[in-house]
Each structure stands twice: as C-alpha cells, then as structure tokens.
Design a protein around this motif. Structure first.
Motif, PDB file in Angstrom:
ATOM      1  N   GLN A 257       0.207   8.558  11.125  1.00  0.00           N
ATOM      2  CA  GLN A 257      -1.107   7.940  11.301  1.00  0.00           C
ATOM      3  C   GLN A 257      -2.123   8.469  10.291  1.00  0.00           C
ATOM      4  OE1 GLN A 257      -2.455   8.067  15.355  1.00  0.00           O
ATOM      5  NE2 GLN A 257      -0.586   7.167  16.165  1.00  0.00           N
ATOM      6  N   GLU A 258      -3.094   7.659  10.023  1.00  0.00           N
ATOM      7  CA  GLU A 258      -4.153   8.023   9.089  1.00  0.00           C
ATOM      8  C   GLU A 258      -5.070   9.077   9.702  1.00  0.00           C
ATOM      9  OE1 GLU A 258      -5.267   8.766   6.337  1.00  0.00           O
ATOM     10  OE2 GLU A 258      -5.609   6.806   5.394  1.00  0.00           O
ATOM     11  N   GLY A 259      -5.738   9.832   8.850  1.00  0.00           N
ATOM     12  CA  GLY A 259      -6.700  10.828   9.293  1.00  0.00           C
ATOM     13  C   GLY A 259      -7.369  11.464   8.099  1.00  0.00           C
ATOM     14  N   GLU A 260      -8.512  12.088   8.354  1.00  0.00           N
ATOM     15  CA  GLU A 260      -9.245  12.750   7.270  1.00  0.00           C
ATOM     16  C   GLU A 260      -8.842  14.212   7.172  1.00  0.00           C
ATOM     17  OE1 GLU A 260     -13.467  10.629   6.282  1.00  0.00           O
ATOM     18  OE2 GLU A 260     -13.451  12.131   7.881  1.00  0.00           O
ATOM     19  N   ILE A 261      -8.687  14.672   5.952  1.00  0.00           N
ATOM     20  CA  ILE A 261      -8.369  16.074   5.681  1.00  0.00           C
ATOM     21  C   ILE A 261      -9.383  16.615   4.678  1.00  0.00           C
ATOM     22  CG2 ILE A 261      -5.917  15.915   6.243  1.00  0.00           C
ATOM     23  CD1 ILE A 261      -5.326  15.452   3.318  1.00  0.00           C
TER      24      ILE A 261
END
Length: 390
Positions: A257-261
């Motif tokens: 899944q997409e996510g901010e890092i």
C-alpha cells in the motif's frame, strides 16, 4: 423371566456405575521429588488460570478439577519455595519441571521413573525426555501421546538446528532447519487426517499456522479441508475457521500500500515510488531502540553486498522520535536508502501487514506484491536465494 430381570438389573447397575465423571482426579507418582514440591495444573499459555494445585508428599500427589472438554494443560513442578524455607543452598536440589498433556474428566494416572527424568523448564527443556512420563485414563491424551512419540526425533532436531543458527548464523543451518520444519508440517497434517480427535487435531492445526505472506490461499484451503467433515459446533472449531478467514487477508500476492515516508534530510516521499518494476525490493522495518533490529544489520550488510545490484534495499524506521532515528543512522551508517515512517504509515502497516513486532522484513516482487514477511534474516536470505531465483 426371573433370570432375565436379574440380568437387566445388574446391567443397569453397571451402567450407572460407569456414568461419566463430571470432574477429573489425577493421581501421580514422582519418585525422587522433595516433599512439599508444588504442583500446578493450568491451561497451556494461560498459566494464571490455574485449574488445580497440590503438593508432592512421599513421592505422590493428587489433583482434582473440572474440564468441560479435553484441555491441553501444563503441569509445573517447583520446589524452590520449600528449599528457600529450609535454607538449603545446593543448586542440584532445585527442581523445576514442566509437562504438557491433555486433561479430561475421569480417573487419570500420572507416572514417571524419577523426577530427574522429566523435562526441565525454559532453555533447559529437552524434548527427548517427553518419553519419560505418561498420563493414563484420557483417550485424548493417548492419541496426543502417539503424536509426541512419533515426532520426538524430528522436533529435537529442529530445536537443535534452531539453536545452532541463533549462535552461528550459518545460512546452511537455517536451510536444513526449514527442510526439517517442512517434514514436521507434512507429518502433522497426515496425523490429523488419520486420527479423528477434534481436540488433538485443533491443537496440532494451531502449530501449522504461518507468518503473514509466507503462505498462499491453497495452503489455507488445505487446512480447512482437514476439518471439513466435522459437524461439531464447539467454540474452538468455530474460532479456527474464523482464523482461517482472517488469514486470507495476508496471503502472498497482496499489493504493497501507498504511504508517506521521510528522508534523512526531512523531505516527504512516496513509498511506492521507491519500488523498481524490474527488480525485487526488501523493506526492513526497524527502530533505534530495537536491539534485535540492529543486531540483524551485519547480516543485512552481507546480503546487500551479494544482492544489492539486483534487489532494492530499504530500511523504514518506526521511531516516534526523529532525533533518535537520526542518531542511530549516524551510528550504523547503513549503505542503502533510509527512511522514517510517518505516524499514519506506521499505523496503516500494523493493520495492513499484521506488523506486530520488529524487525520485520517484507519482500516485494517486481509487480509490487508482497511475497514474504518474516522476522529472521536467515529466512530473508533463503527467500531471496530460492523464491526470487537471485
């Protein structure tokens, strides 16, 4: 007719006398046990919920309690309290043994040649000593005892290989360990098929559960098939089937899944943008405060040297304090890309990937799908070498 009536009367008396007991009595013999050695019987894994307690007197003990259905229990023996009260200082006198077996209502008898022949607790537990005791009077335990005896050599070998790998980190030890685990898995499934006892079979099926993303739907279907003929409505079977349904969420092939890092210089980036369409990706979830995570870095460094040109390595910290993460980066100086998970991503990964402990390693295929999750760097290397054909 008079003889027939007498026969019926006698048969009725016998039937009444053989009425199933609504409780159990365990009478045990343990030669060599110190008087006042404490005996505790509790459901395995729920040791605070004691079913019965007692003490050894003249090498014997008796426990009484109720089991509405066969219960897998642990019988613990500990003489530390009496040794302390007597002021004895000889370590050889301390006995702490643990025995696992099924308990059900009825007259049960526990026997062992000597207290020293029983398995000791914790790291001293020796599987081979499981042949040195017997609980008679329980049909469920009779079946489980057969499984125990059949698998003692294999389970002992697995435990030995696991310890060797923990000490030496030799990948060959880990490969052999996995081969032995597969043998035990297959033997266990065959035993379940050939022995129709629901309590034992559910207990053994629990040992067949795997980490998320280390199994496919076919494996779950195979476990479900083992119990398809059971019409029993007991809570344990219902829970097992519910667990299989929940496990479907974590089969191999689920999309990352997409996510901010966050980068070390404070910029936010997309997690999915780090994936390369022509190669596999390893994501290492860790934290600065996690000792096992940082202990795995030397092995990860070696893997990076071997696979770094063909596999993308990413370390993703779940630290809540960015300063702690930055400090650890300076200390470790890892040669692959380092990122910090945002609070939102940390929460989402716990739910989406059942990430309940670290280190956790994910392997992502070129299509962006998860094909492996684990906590052991040996498992990770074996996956890269075999499943990824690298």
């Amino acid at each position: 007719m008079r003889y027939l009536s007498l026969f019926i009367l006698l048969a009725t008396i016998v039937a009444c006398n053989n009425k199933p007991m609504d409780h159990f009595v365990i009478r045990g013999t343990i030669p060599g046990a110190m008087d006042s050695t404490e005996i505790i019987l509790a459901p395995n894994g729920r040791y605070n919920n004691k079913i019965a307690t007692g003490y050894v007197i003249n090498g014997k003990f008796e426990l009484q309690g109720k089991a509405h259905e066969p219960v897998y229990c642990r019988l613990s023996m500990n003489n530390q309290d009496i040794i302390d009260r007597k002021g004895l200082r000889n370590e050889n006198l301390t006995k702490y043994a643990e025995i696992d077996f099924f308990v059900e209502n009825g007259e049960l008898t526990f026997q062992t040649p000597h207290i020293d022949s029983l398995p000791e607790s914790f790291w001293r537990y020796d599987i081979r000593k499981e042949k040195n005791y017997m609980l008679k009077g329980s049909t469920t335990q009779d079946i489980f005892f057969r499984y125990q005896q059949q698998t003692i050599p294999l389970r002992h070998n697995i435990r030995t290989l696991d310890r060797a790998y923990m000490e030496n980190s030799r990948i060959e030890d880990f490969k052999t360990l996995q081969e032995q685990q597969i043998k035990l898995e297959n033997l266990t499934k065959e035993f379940i098929k050939n022995n129709r006892n629901l309590a034992v079979n559910l207990h053994l099926a629990g040992q067949l559960k795997k980490e998320p993303f280390t199994y496919d739907q076919t494996y779950l279907d195979e476990l479900a098939e083992l119990f398809v003929s059971y019409q029993d409505t007991c809570a344990a079977l219902k829970q097992f089937r519910q667990d299989l349904q929940k496990a479907k969420v974590f089969v191999q092939g689920k999309a990352l899944q997409e996510g901010e890092i966050i980068t070390p210089d404070g910029k936010k980036e997309s997690l999915l943008s780090q994936l390369k369409k022509d190669r596999y990706t390893v994501i290492d979830f860790w934290a600065s405060w996690c000792g096992p995570c940082r202990a795995s870095f030397p092995h990860l460094r070696e893997m990076y040297k071997t696979y770094g040109e063909k596999v993308t390595f990413i370390s993703l910290s779940v630290d809540k304090n960015e300063k702690d993460w930055q400090k650890a980066l300076g200390e470790e100086k890892l040669p692959w890309n380092q990122y910090l998970a945002t609070p939102e991503l940390s929460k989402n990964t716990r739910d989406a990937y059942n990430l309940t402990s670290i280190p956790t390693f994910l392997v992502i295929d070129p299509e962006g799908k998860i094909i492996f999750s684990g906590h052991n760097s040996g498992e990770l290397e074996t996956t890269l070498e075999t499943k990824c054909n690298i």
